[in-house]
Scaffold this motif. Sequence first.
Motif, PDB file in Angstrom:
ATOM      1  N   GLN A   1       0.611   7.326   2.927  1.00  0.00           N
ATOM      2  CA  GLN A   1       0.118   6.663   4.130  1.00  0.00           C
ATOM      3  C   GLN A   1      -0.962   7.470   4.842  1.00  0.00           C
TER       4      GLN A   1
ATOM      5  N   TRP B   1       6.356   2.802  -3.003  1.00  0.00           N
ATOM      6  CA  TRP B   1       6.402   2.795  -4.460  1.00  0.00           C
ATOM      7  C   TRP B   1       7.753   3.327  -4.914  1.00  0.00           C
TER       8      TRP B   1
ATOM      9  N   VAL C   1      -4.835   6.315   3.046  1.00  0.00           N
ATOM     10  CA  VAL C   1      -4.023   6.209   1.839  1.00  0.00           C
ATOM     11  C   VAL C   1      -4.812   6.451   0.554  1.00  0.00           C
TER      12      VAL C   1
ATOM     13  N   VAL D   1       0.816  -1.219   0.000  1.00  0.00           N
ATOM     14  CA  VAL D   1       0.000   0.000   0.000  1.00  0.00           C
ATOM     15  C   VAL D   1       0.848   1.267   0.000  1.00  0.00           C
TER      16      VAL D   1
ATOM     17  N   LYS E   1      -3.759   5.279  -2.840  1.00  0.00           N
ATOM     18  CA  LYS E   1      -2.722   4.482  -3.483  1.00  0.00           C
ATOM     19  C   LYS E   1      -2.301   5.062  -4.833  1.00  0.00           C
TER      20      LYS E   1
END
Length: 329
Positions: A73, A62, A76, A59, A78
């Motif tokens: 976070q 990246w 979130v 989650v 995403k």
Amino acid sequence: MIKKFLSFAAFCLIVQGISGQVFKRDAPFAHTYSIVARDQKTGKMAVAVQSHWFSVGTVVSWGEAGVGVVATQSFVNKSFGIRGLALLKEGKTPEQALEILLHNDEAKAVRQVAILDSKGRVATHTGSSCIKYAGHIQGDNFSVQANMMLSDKVWPAMAKAFKEHSDLPIAERILETMKAAEKEGGDIRGKQSAAILVVRGESTGEPWEDRLIDLRVDDHTSPIEELSRLLKVYRAYEHMNKGDLAVEKNNMQLASREYKSAEAMFPDNLEMKYWHAITLANNNKLEEAAKMLKGIFQKDKNWRKLTKRLPESGILNLSKKDLKMLLDL
């Protein structure tokens, strides 16, 4: 269970005057601490995270070689991961990318996002309604950020640890940073999962070669400790791979050193010893190979069965006499 948590969270935010409609019922609820960082010596970039939430690494973290890394976070979104990297690829600075991501985000008050690019520039956002204790600290080639922490000492301890361990490789350095967070209490709910991702500073044009480290602990009572163990395993197999390359170049002295380094890190790993022994056998060092294989066969007879099959695939090149000698050990 997840939907119940999210409904309660949305309710709390409505009370604070924030529209509950901006939260999807299936959206991740990753309250956590994380770090985005770049190694000035190698250019490698990394993002690491720990949370009391299942599989947080799928989650929050990246990254893309030659582009940057992102941590998204709290409540979130995403898409910030992929969109943030895409904006960096377009030539946007981390600050510009972050501004674009948050511009039309009705939930930015409960978002926490950090973006770092291949030049080491960082941009971080901690929403005003993130559950306390929440905050972030930016530094030279890094940003640490946290929300729903036991105390407001967590992210300062992370920043301090990152600066103090500049002698370590980037992966080990950020693990020390995360350990510092735990020493200050970390996530107020406890701990469950952790992840670390390291990518190259420059892309090779072969994406499968650019993701250097990608380790996750999805559910564990001590995720940071388990992540440290997995990193050690990764380092051991790095030695194995270097040993294999040395064999290809017929540098048996280097190959032996690399294999022994791997075995020293994991003396109970039979596979590391086994392939070392097979390499020795292929290079006419049958006495050394036999000594190693005898111990391996005694511990697990299936390795003997595998050895019998290797000649068919051209992996073990011995005379019938020498092969029989090894199989009879």
